[in-house]
Design an enzyme around this catalytic site. Structure first.
Site, short mmCIF file in Angstrom:
data_model
loop_
_atom_site.label_atom_id
_atom_site.label_comp_id
_atom_site.label_asym_id
_atom_site.label_seq_id
_atom_site.Cartn_x
_atom_site.Cartn_y
_atom_site.Cartn_z
CE1 TYR A 1 -32.09 9.76 19.96
CE2 TYR A 1 -31.08 11.75 21.14
CZ TYR A 1 -30.95 10.63 20.16
OH TYR A 1 -30.04 10.21 19.86
NE ARG B 1 -27.57 19.12 24.01
CZ ARG B 1 -26.85 18.54 23.73
NH1 ARG B 1 -27.25 16.57 23.05
NH2 ARG B 1 -26.00 18.29 23.26
N GLY C 1 -18.53 17.89 24.23
CA GLY C 1 -18.26 16.79 23.89
C GLY C 1 -17.65 15.68 23.65
NE ARG C 2 -19.88 13.70 18.99
CZ ARG C 2 -20.77 13.62 18.08
NH1 ARG C 2 -21.29 12.80 17.67
NH2 ARG C 2 -22.00 14.91 18.15
#
Length: 263
Positions: A72, A120, A240-241
């Site tokens: 990103y 991060r 997370g997931r």
């Protein structure tokens, strides 16, 4: 706090006229998307991160995390493959940290000394799983030092599989992952992440294929994780997931009901 950069495609809501912004107008090496940022664009984004952090503090958050990973915007400045600038924001690895350093400093100035800033970062990019910012502990220290000096309190070290060694050829501490090396080199608390509790990563190597249906729970992964926390290699673990799939994941791990974890 997150800016996707040139991952954004023109036509996406809420403002369909806004293009993706990036260091050099590249989504990945050889593939153009969006526009290269000028100094005004950079200054506006730095201020936006600072204001967002101040807003987070004002409404009661305990910390902020700056997303500088996974290809990103901030990571696009880090990555030589997408940062082809010839000004002070481009060049060698230290120069490519300038944008992130300005963001962290601006946040620190706005939130004060006692408000934690988490940062991060990752070696891999969604555009290229094999991409690397640092190929040795020495290069990693070169990369991390400006961020430490800017005011980062905690590093969130994103890997696709937390159990993998970061530097295969390191003569010492060769077993450590990215979080372990980051803690060793900076002395800062670190967060590890990456397919925790599974026997493979969530996302496959080819074409970004979702592999969650093929990934299975591996109790040994949790046991190894616990051993490595106790040894001091890293301090915190991000999940997370797995929590979306199994909302009682933390309870089951705490109560050592590992055979009940859902894949």
């Amino acid at each position: 706090l997150w800016h996707v950069g040139s991952v954004r495609k023109e036509g996406i809501e809420p403002d369909t006229s806004v293009p993706g912004h990036s260091p050099s107008g590249l989504f990945k090496p050889g593939r153009e998307n969006g526009v290269a940022m000028n100094q005004q664009d950079i200054d506006e984004v730095v201020e936006a991160f600072a204001q967002a952090a101040a807003d987070a503090k004002a409404i009661g958050f305990d910390a902020v995390e700056v997303h500088g990973a996974h290809g990103y915007l901030i990571d696009q400045f880090f990555w030589q493959g997408t940062n082809q600038r010839d000004d002070s924001y481009g060049g060698d690895l230290v120069s490519r940290t300038k944008f992130a350093v300005e963001i962290v400093k601006a946040i620190r100035a706005r939130v004060g000394a006692d408000f934690p800033i988490i940062f991060r970062f990752s070696q891999w990019k969604q555009q290229d799983y094999d991409a690397r910012l640092a190929n040795s502990p020495e290069e990693l220290k070169t990369f991390l030092t400006p961020l430490v000096e800017a005011g980062v309190d905690i590093f969130h070290c994103s890997t696709r599989r937390y159990w993998e060694k970061e530097f295969e050829d390191a003569p010492e501490n060769g077993h450590m992952n990215l979080a372990g090396w980051t803690k060793e080199l900076t002395g800062k608390p670190v967060i590890t992440v990456g397919s925790v509790g599974l026997n493979t990563s969530f996302v496959g190597e080819e074409h970004g294929m979702n592999m969650s249906a093929q990934a299975g729970v591996e109790a040994g992964s949790i046991t190894q994780l616990n051993d490595r926390i106790n040894s001091g290699e890293f301090d915190l673990v991000a999940v997370g997931r797995a929590l979306l799939q199994d909302p009682e994941w933390v309870i089951k791990v705490r109560e050592e009901r590992l055979d009940e974890l859902e894949d």
